[in-house]
Design a protein around this motif. Structure first.
Motif, PDB file in Angstrom:
ATOM      1  N   GLN A 210      92.309  49.312  53.051  1.00 41.36           N
ATOM      2  CA  GLN A 210      92.173  50.642  53.636  1.00 41.36           C
ATOM      3  C   GLN A 210      91.249  50.581  54.844  1.00 41.36           C
ATOM      4  OE1 GLN A 210      90.868  52.753  49.985  1.00 41.36           O
ATOM      5  NE2 GLN A 210      92.791  53.896  50.115  1.00 41.36           N
ATOM      6  N   SER A 211      91.477  51.480  55.779  1.00 41.62           N
ATOM      7  CA  SER A 211      90.637  51.578  56.968  1.00 41.62           C
ATOM      8  C   SER A 211      90.573  53.032  57.393  1.00 41.62           C
ATOM      9  CB  SER A 211      91.207  50.722  58.102  1.00 41.62           C
ATOM     10  OG  SER A 211      90.434  50.842  59.269  1.00 41.62           O
ATOM     11  N   GLY A 212      89.345  53.540  57.484  1.00 42.98           N
ATOM     12  CA  GLY A 212      89.182  54.935  57.868  1.00 42.98           C
ATOM     13  C   GLY A 212      89.846  55.895  56.906  1.00 42.98           C
ATOM     14  N   GLY A 213      89.900  55.543  55.628  1.00 38.18           N
ATOM     15  CA  GLY A 213      90.516  56.403  54.631  1.00 38.18           C
ATOM     16  C   GLY A 213      92.032  56.298  54.576  1.00 38.18           C
ATOM     17  N   LYS A 214      92.637  55.411  55.373  1.00 36.03           N
ATOM     18  CA  LYS A 214      94.088  55.262  55.407  1.00 36.03           C
ATOM     19  C   LYS A 214      94.499  53.936  54.773  1.00 36.03           C
ATOM     20  CE  LYS A 214      94.644  57.981  59.661  1.00 36.03           C
ATOM     21  NZ  LYS A 214      95.155  57.977  61.060  1.00 36.03           N
TER      22      LYS A 214
END
Length: 442
Positions: A210-214
């Protein structure tokens, strides 16, 4: 209230309810709908399975614990129609691997599902047990990767309930030593490599990135190999250091090499770490490169210096190129010194990004559209460590079908149960669609 006003009020209420209700999946057919619903209905069953797995210590060197986790997974896979066998790995001083095979009647793509039974937490680790706080669960290996094992089981159970597992041609390989591979590595990974030779694609159930909540799609993993540099020099009194007759000594030579690595090697997707250095009148490191010793005095030119480190690359071609440059730097030599570099080829190869891997992520994003989930962008391979899927990188592969979490490999490791159903639904629909995609001719 008039009938028209009442109808308007009802429509407004329904609109408000729809706005407040999460979007539901829009499956292609009843079988996909059944898979989505089965995963939801069995949520707590899957959580209980995860708890049971985490409560068994399966540190790599806890051979009995690894075997016990294997038995728990056998109990899940055999009722689904898999033929399950245990491959002992006594020759590599490890517990063994679990291999499960399901031969479907269809002609779809042959899938290899990859995971591991072991964790980094041995029985003497103070981090043991299971704690649940809402959708956050904490425990050894809960994210890496017992959560992935549960996602795998949940997806396969959903396929069975929907009748789509019957046609699927699936091999599951769960290694017992991913965190600390046995030696020789060629033997430790022989069964995985053999399974890869008859599969069309591989799906890795380690944790979701995940990255930045995505959520992020992972189509590559970097290699992990180690190296050792040994520098030697003429010793003598420090009053003569760096003179023509005495030279600068082994520590200066080693320092020169490492600094030139720092300045000359950088390129995208490459890292090279120095993890251990010893040097002095004498120096030595143990066979694993994890401990060292040295003797020396301030007024004695160092005769020996040793450095141990690793190298991580995105492709095997990049690895070969960087190794050539490292050898050239090592070979320049300060006066009155010698140095050599040895690469340990028992590490993990690279899984390079390929068009086939991108196509698998595109297929997963088709599933995401069906489930009304955001599209998953391609992640940075530097954000993941090395993994077993790299041993079968000659076939198409996708990484990260397990649970996301935090603190992997450290006390306090967590996993997000809020993603359990989503990940299992993604995997079930993806595998079903792949099982209906004609396999390539060989």
């Amino acid at each position: 209230m008039t009938r028209l006003a009442g109808a308007r009020a009802l429509l407004l209420a329904l609109a408000a309810l729809a706005a407040a209700t999460p979007a539901l999946a829009a499956p292609r057919d009843p079988a996909e709908g059944r898979m989505v619903q089965t995963v939801r209905d069995e949520h707590e069953r899957h959580v209980k399975l995860l708890e049971d797995l985490v409560k068994v210590n399966s540190g790599t060197l806890n051979l009995a614990g690894v075997e016990r986790v294997g038995r728990l997974m056998r109990a899940e896979l055999e009722p689904l129609g898999f033929t399950v066998r245990w491959v002992p790995m006594g020759a590599t001083k490890r517990a063994g691997h679990l291999i499960a095979e399901h031969r479907g009647y269809g002609r779809g793509k042959r899938m290899l599902l990859i995971g591991h039974l072991d964790t980094v937490f041995e029985p003497d680790s103070p981090f043991q047990g299971w704690t649940r706080r809402g959708d956050t669960v904490e425990g050894p290996g809960v994210g890496d990767m017992k959560g992935g094992l549960v996602v795998m089981v949940a997806a396969l159970r959903a396929m069975q309930a929907a009748g789509t597992l019957q046609a699927a041609d699936i091999t599951v390989v769960l290694t017992g030593d991913e965190e600390k591979p046995g030696s020789p590595l060629a033997l430790a990974r022989a069964d995985l490599i053999a399974a890869g030779k008859v599969a069309d694609l591989a799906l890795d159930f380690e944790g979701l990135a995940q990255s930045g909540g995505k959520d992020i799609g992972s189509i590559a993993r970097r290699s992990a190999n180690s190296w050792t540099i040994t520098a030697t020099a003429r010793s003598g009194h420090s009053s003569g250091v760096c003179t023509e007759s005495s030279g600068c000594g082994a520590v200066y030579e080693l320092t020169r090499i490492l600094d030139e690595f720092r300045r000359e090697l950088p390129e995208p997707n490459l890292t090279y770490n120095v993890g251990l250095i010893v040097g002095g009148a004498s120096g030595a490191v143990n066979g694993e490169g994890s401990e060292g010793s040295a003797t020396g005095k301030a007024n004695v030119i160092a005769a020996q210096a040793i450095a141990v480190g690793d190298i991580r690359t995105l492709s095997n071609a990049q690895e070969d190129r960087v190794r050539t440059r490292m050898r050239a730097i090592v070979g320049r030599h300060l006066p009155r010194t010698e140095a050599k570099i040895i690469f340990d080829d028992t590490g993990y190869p690279a899984m390079a990004p390929t068009d086939g891997n991108r196509a698998l992520l595109a297929a997963l994003n088709e599933v995401n559209r069906t489930l009304d989930l955001p599209e998953m962008a391609t992640g940075d391979p530097a954000g993941r460590g090395a993994g077993d899927i790299a041993f079968v990188s000659s076939i198409d592969g996708l990484v990260g079908l397990g649970l996301p979490g935090r603190g992997s490999h450290a006390p306090g490791e967590t996993a997000d149960l809020g993603k359990l159903d989503v990940q299992a639904q993604r995997a079930a629909l993806l595998m079903t669609r792949l099982s209906n995609t004609p396999r390539p001719r060989r």
